[in-house]
Design a protein around this motif. Structure first.
Motif, PDB file in Angstrom:
ATOM      1  N   LEU A 185       0.904  -1.276   0.030  1.00 28.36           N
ATOM      2  CA  LEU A 185       0.190   0.491  -0.465  1.00 28.36           C
ATOM      3  C   LEU A 185       1.033   1.222   0.009  1.00 28.36           C
ATOM      4  CD1 LEU A 185      -3.061   1.541  -0.244  1.00 28.36           C
ATOM      5  CD2 LEU A 185      -2.928   0.832   2.817  1.00 28.36           C
ATOM      6  N   LYS A 186       1.791   1.627   0.940  1.00 28.93           N
ATOM      7  CA  LYS A 186       2.843   2.346   1.099  1.00 28.93           C
ATOM      8  C   LYS A 186       3.308   2.867  -0.602  1.00 28.93           C
ATOM      9  CE  LYS A 186       7.062   0.698   3.162  1.00 28.93           C
ATOM     10  NZ  LYS A 186       8.106   0.130   4.202  1.00 28.93           N
ATOM     11  N   LYS A 212       6.467   9.109   1.872  1.00 29.07           N
ATOM     12  CA  LYS A 212       6.091   7.805   2.626  1.00 29.07           C
ATOM     13  C   LYS A 212       6.323   7.974   4.020  1.00 29.07           C
ATOM     14  CE  LYS A 212       8.881   4.186   1.023  1.00 29.07           C
ATOM     15  NZ  LYS A 212       9.211   3.057   0.447  1.00 29.07           N
ATOM     16  N   ARG A 213       7.737   8.500   4.393  1.00 29.50           N
ATOM     17  CA  ARG A 213       7.053   9.078   5.748  1.00 29.50           C
ATOM     18  C   ARG A 213       5.998   9.358   6.456  1.00 29.50           C
ATOM     19  NH1 ARG A 213      10.173  13.015   9.024  1.00 29.50           N
ATOM     20  NH2 ARG A 213      10.424  14.413   6.979  1.00 29.50           N
ATOM     21  N   PHE A 214       4.920  10.217   5.982  1.00 25.39           N
ATOM     22  CA  PHE A 214       3.586  10.299   6.531  1.00 25.39           C
ATOM     23  C   PHE A 214       2.941   9.262   6.444  1.00 25.39           C
ATOM     24  CE2 PHE A 214      -0.294  12.442   5.118  1.00 25.39           C
ATOM     25  CZ  PHE A 214      -0.546  12.893   5.900  1.00 25.39           C
ATOM     26  N   ILE A 215       2.692   8.754   5.520  1.00 21.73           N
ATOM     27  CA  ILE A 215       1.838   7.312   4.392  1.00 21.73           C
ATOM     28  C   ILE A 215       1.945   6.392   5.823  1.00 21.73           C
ATOM     29  CG2 ILE A 215       1.249   5.851   3.239  1.00 21.73           C
ATOM     30  CD1 ILE A 215       2.780   7.615   1.054  1.00 21.73           C
ATOM     31  N   GLY A 246       0.262   3.596  10.215  1.00 24.91           N
ATOM     32  CA  GLY A 246       0.708   2.686  11.222  1.00 24.91           C
ATOM     33  C   GLY A 246       1.725   1.948   9.693  1.00 24.91           C
ATOM     34  N   ASP A 247       2.281   0.908  10.798  1.00 30.41           N
ATOM     35  CA  ASP A 247       2.945   0.247   9.871  1.00 30.41           C
ATOM     36  C   ASP A 247       2.891  -1.326   8.947  1.00 30.41           C
ATOM     37  OD1 ASP A 247       5.831   1.816  10.348  1.00 30.41           O
ATOM     38  OD2 ASP A 247       5.624   0.768  12.590  1.00 30.41           O
ATOM     39  N   ILE A 266      -9.036   3.359   3.941  1.00 30.86           N
ATOM     40  CA  ILE A 266      -8.166   4.191   3.962  1.00 30.86           C
ATOM     41  C   ILE A 266      -8.625   5.491   2.639  1.00 30.86           C
ATOM     42  CG2 ILE A 266      -5.774   4.131   2.226  1.00 30.86           C
ATOM     43  CD1 ILE A 266      -6.456   0.660   3.093  1.00 30.86           C
ATOM     44  N   ALA A 267      -9.198   5.213   1.887  1.00 31.66           N
ATOM     45  CA  ALA A 267      -9.867   6.153   0.597  1.00 31.66           C
ATOM     46  C   ALA A 267      -9.848   7.659   2.136  1.00 31.66           C
ATOM     47  CB  ALA A 267     -10.959   6.316  -0.095  1.00 31.66           C
TER      48      ALA A 267
END
Ligand SMILES: Cc1cc2nc3c(=O)[nH]c(=O)nc-3n(C[C@H](O)[C@H](O)[C@H](O)COP(=O)(O)OP(=O)(O)OC[C@H]3O[C@@H](n4cnc5c(N)ncnc54)[C@H](O)[C@@H]3O)c2cc1C
Length: 395
Positions: free
Chosen positions: A281-282, A291-294, A299-300, A318-319
């Motif tokens: 997903l990321k 990416k850090r924000f996503i 969550g990991d 998620i949307a």
């Protein structure tokens, strides 16, 4: 102490006060400007990151917040952005346009202040700095009398151009509001505008770690929305979109942020699930967001999920998380960092043509002290120039 007599006294030697002084002096009025600061135009110098966003190509009443939304129209049309651009051009000050029609100096905000001070000197305006004003009264003879640390002054017209409460370190005071109340004017409650948000502890802890991340998005509340960047900081949320919405925000209200305004994420995930089933997903989202924000938002575990593992319902969730990220600010940073002050002297008791009080002849309020607050983008200076210019034609 002897009393110095003038035609016009202006309290506040910054954007609106200097503009008013120039215009009044050009009409042959003897003008004395008083300011408690040790330097004129401090806010001009610090504005626009040192480059002064002095106006905007596109100015209308829609860019202002006031309890009387029509009030600013007359002044903005009598002295428009084109008039100020003309003055800047006469002085050959180099400037450029940034997004949304915002005009900035190429070199320094100092160019704008130097221009105003040159106009003042040319027109014969006197400026007294380091002047603490203790008493303001209107005598039975109709003159305004001031007792100050630099002597006593009197004049037929008194203009209050003392701005709002933002940045007290720069000399902002409630003086203008006090004078308004002293003379029987209604003053709308004030609050900080164009100001960053502070966050609830839970949000602050993860957002602070992403300090420096900027995202172009649509930020909305019940009233309005803005599309610009938001900036994550170690104190909370800032950036132009946040500053804009802060002027409309009510304490306790949540704001909604569409982090992907150009993408239909539900559609995108539905398609990607079949085409790129093993993609994480990321890695699908990284085209659009840091990416850090996503990872921090999802969550990991979820961020590392392959798309095929996500149900349709999960994709919808998620949307929603990205299109309608809801965040409830704790508060704002307040006047310490605000660019403007909302509220102020009630416009219904001022002439929209020349800013004169309808209660006290010869008393004028101009600039930010009035209940007219502009958006980010040069609108606050344009209000200072326009209202100052209009008063300058009559005082
Ligand atoms: C950091 C920052 C950046 C900004 N950038 C922009 C920008 O790029 N574009 C834009 O359009 N707007 C910007 N603004 C807003 C803009 O600076 C103000 O709206 C504008 O300066 C208002 O002009 P004014 O003349 O009404 O008041 P001010 O510029 O605030 O001037 C008020 C004057 O009154 C004096 N004064 C106050 N109290 C007293 C007292 N008791 N006795 C004597 N004198 C007193 C002060 O010393 C000051 O000189 C910015 C504001 C800040 C804080």
């Amino acid at each position: 102490m002897p009393t110095q007599s003038n035609d016009v006294l202006i309290i506040g030697a910054s954007a609106s006060g200097l503009m008013c002084a120039i215009e009044a002096a050009k009409r042959g009025r003897q003008v004395q400007v008083l300011d408690h600061a040790n330097k004129a135009g401090k806010k001009i110098l610090m504005s626009g990151g040192g480059r002064c966003n002095f106006t905007n190509y596109d100015v209308s009443a829609d860019n202002y917040i006031s309890h009387n939304p029509h009030f600013c129209k007359s002044a903005l049309s009598r002295f428009s952005q084109w008039d100020f651009i003309g003055l800047v051009s006469d002085y050959k000050i180099p400037f450029h346009e940034r997004e949304h029609g915002q005009l900035f100096c190429d070199e320094s905000a100092k160019d704008i202040l130097t221009m105003l001070l040159s106009e003042c000197a040319h027109a014969g305006v006197q400026i007294q700095l380091n002047c603490d004003i203790s008493v303001v009264e209107k005598t039975t003879s109709g003159k305004f009398k001031l007792q100050t640390s630099t002597g006593n002054y009197q004049a037929d017209s008194l203009v209050i151009a003392t701005g709002g409460l933002s940045i007290p370190k720069m000399g902002a005071t409630a003086f203008g509001y006090q004078i308004a109340k002293q003379f029987g004017h209604k003053v709308w409650p004030t609050s900080a505008g164009l100001v960053p948000f502070t966050l609830q502890p839970d949000d602050k802890s993860w957002i602070a770690q992403l300090s420096g991340v900027a995202i172009n998005c649509i930020v909305s509340n019940q009233q309005t929305s803005f599309r610009e960047n938001i900036l994550l900081t170690h104190r909370g949320l800032s950036g132009p979109a946040i500053l804009q919405i802060s002027s409309y925000w009510k304490a306790g209200e949540a704001i909604t942020i569409n982090l992907l305004p150009d993408v239909d994420l539900n559609e995108l995930l539905s398609q990607a699930r079949t085409k790129n089933a093993n993609t994480l997903l990321k890695n699908t989202l990284v085209k659009y967001l840091p990416k850090r924000f996503i990872v921090a938002l999802l969550g990991d575990q979820l961020a590392d999920s392959p798309l095929q593992s996500l149900s349709q319902k999960k994709c919808q969730e998620i949307a929603k998380q990205f299109h309608q990220w809801q965040i409830k600010p704790n508060s704002t940073e307040g006047y310490r960092t605000a660019e403007v002050t909302l509220g102020g002297v009630d416009c219904n008791e001022l002439s929209s043509k020349n800013m004169e009080s309808s209660k006290v002849a010869g008393l004028y309020f101009i600039g930010e002290v009035t209940d007219v607050t502009g958006w980010l983008g040069g609108y606050n200076f344009q209000w200072a120039w326009s209202s100052g210019w209009c008063a300058g034609q009559t005082v």
